[in-house]
Enzyme design. Structure first.
Site, PDB file in Angstrom:
ATOM      1  N   PRO A  33       9.056 -16.375   7.207  1.00  0.00           N
ATOM      2  CA  PRO A  33      10.077 -16.010   6.249  1.00  0.00           C
ATOM      3  C   PRO A  33      10.540 -14.585   6.471  1.00  0.00           C
ATOM      4  CG  PRO A  33       7.974 -16.511   5.208  1.00  0.00           C
ATOM      5  CD  PRO A  33       7.734 -16.297   6.634  1.00  0.00           C
ATOM      6  N   GLU A  34      11.825 -14.434   6.572  1.00  0.00           N
ATOM      7  CA  GLU A  34      12.421 -13.115   6.542  1.00  0.00           C
ATOM      8  C   GLU A  34      13.054 -12.982   5.150  1.00  0.00           C
ATOM      9  OE1 GLU A  34      14.617 -12.026  10.073  1.00  0.00           O
ATOM     10  OE2 GLU A  34      13.619 -13.553  11.240  1.00  0.00           O
ATOM     11  N   ARG A  72      -1.386 -20.162   8.884  1.00  0.00           N
ATOM     12  CA  ARG A  72      -1.934 -19.093   9.740  1.00  0.00           C
ATOM     13  C   ARG A  72      -2.660 -18.015   8.950  1.00  0.00           C
ATOM     14  NH1 ARG A  72       2.519 -17.574  14.238  1.00  0.00           N
ATOM     15  NH2 ARG A  72       0.841 -16.369  15.129  1.00  0.00           N
ATOM     16  N   HIS A 107      -4.884 -25.868   4.153  1.00  0.00           N
ATOM     17  CA  HIS A 107      -3.996 -24.703   4.138  1.00  0.00           C
ATOM     18  C   HIS A 107      -3.340 -24.465   2.778  1.00  0.00           C
ATOM     19  CE1 HIS A 107      -4.728 -25.004   8.345  1.00  0.00           C
ATOM     20  NE2 HIS A 107      -3.927 -26.027   8.526  1.00  0.00           N
ATOM     21  N   ARG A 156      15.054   8.338  17.705  1.00  0.00           N
ATOM     22  CA  ARG A 156      14.537   7.059  18.221  1.00  0.00           C
ATOM     23  C   ARG A 156      15.211   6.701  19.526  1.00  0.00           C
ATOM     24  NH1 ARG A 156      12.108   4.186  13.177  1.00  0.00           N
ATOM     25  NH2 ARG A 156      11.250   2.810  14.673  1.00  0.00           N
TER      26      ARG A 156
END
Length: 272
Positions: free
Chosen positions: A2-3, A110, A91, A152
């Site tokens: 999920p974003e 996971r 799970h 950066r």
DNA sequence: CTTTTGACCTGACAGC
DNA sequence: TGCTGTCAGGTCAAAA
């Protein structure tokens, strides 16, 4: 998995079922998430009423007075609400049962996700304090991006995925936003012009909004709080489309690797 | 400070 | 049918 869009879809789906509900019981079947589920979570949360459900970055915050239950879905986490939950499957790690019988079930194969207690939201939390602006905040604009990318030298895609720069943008939507902005993912962040950073701000918001409108992306296992899949993956321009024809110019989409993550781009639409 | 790398964990899939 | 290797939506911690 999920974003930001998937977490937001989850939040919107869950909120109406849990706001104003009192927690009756908490069953933790497996505490081994990214960090152990606190041993005292049950005693702290039981009897409290959910005031509000907020999203900050990819975290969900279930506010209970000054405190909050913090949930992160990791890569494979889902939260679903049930009126009459089916038997627990492998799970399924946590069930929270409310006074009206609604069950909020956390599933995460996971176990990269997290479920933690925030004692005082006013005092902050280590996981939340260093986060940058939300993509939809006015503070996230071209001037801001320009300023924070000056030192950066690493790829712009890595900056975009850095939660201290802007929150919620993961691998899929970073690739998609950079395509829409016409920026090659590998371009050093400090070499992207301010004009192109302005395009990137617009593209990030547009792709996240479009994904939310489609119920998020379901690649393997994401489902919303009612079990419904998302459909935004059908609209990807570049993600997971290596070798396929660019939807704009028909040239093949290329794949490379940046920071151990797959990157996808069109060499023609995203020139150096 | 920035950047890179490894780590966490399970499941799906390709290739032998 | 195994087995091995690779990859997957995240992000923290350590080291350079």
């Amino acid at each position: 998995m999920p974003e930001l869009p998937e977490v937001e879809i989850t939040r919107r789906g869950i909120a109406p079922h849990v706001i104003g509900r009192r927690v009756e019981r908490i069953d933790v079947y497996d505490r081994r998430l990214r960090w152990p589920v606190p041993a005292d979570l049950e005693t702290r949360l039981r009897g409290l009423t959910i005031d509000r459900v907020d999203r900050r970055s990819k975290y969900l915050l279930f506010h209970v007075g000054e405190a909050a239950l913090l949930v992160h879905l990791g890569m494979t986490g889902t939260l679903r609400t049930w009126h009459d939950p089916p038997p627990r499957k492998p799970h399924d790690h946590v069930d929270i049962t409310f006074d009206d019988g609604t069950v909020l079930r956390y599933r995460d194969p996971r176990r990269f996700g997290a479920m933690l207690w925030v004692a005082s939201t006013a005092d902050g939390h280590p996981l939340l304090d260093a986060l940058g602006p939300e993509p939809f905040d006015a503070a996230f604009d071209a001037d801001y991006l320009w300023r924070v990318t000056r030192r950066r030298h690493a790829a712009i895609k890595l900056a975009l995925m850095d939660n201290r720069v802007v929150t919620g943008v993961g691998n899929i939507y970073a690739n998609e936003a950079l395509f829409r902005a016409g920026i090659r993912p590998s371009t050093p962040a400090n070499r992207v012009s301010k004009a192109r950073l302005a395009r990137l701000v617009v593209a990030v918001r547009a792709v996240l909004e479009a994904a939310i409108a489609k119920g998020g992306s379901t690649l393997r296992d994401f489902v919303g709080s009612d079990g419904a899949a998302g459909y935004f993956q059908l609209e990807y321009f570049v993600y997971a489309r290596a070798g396929a024809a660019c939807r704009v110019c028909k040239r093949p989409i290329r794949q490379s690797r940046l920071g151990q993550r797959s990157s996808f781009y069109c060499a023609h639409c995203q020139p150096r």
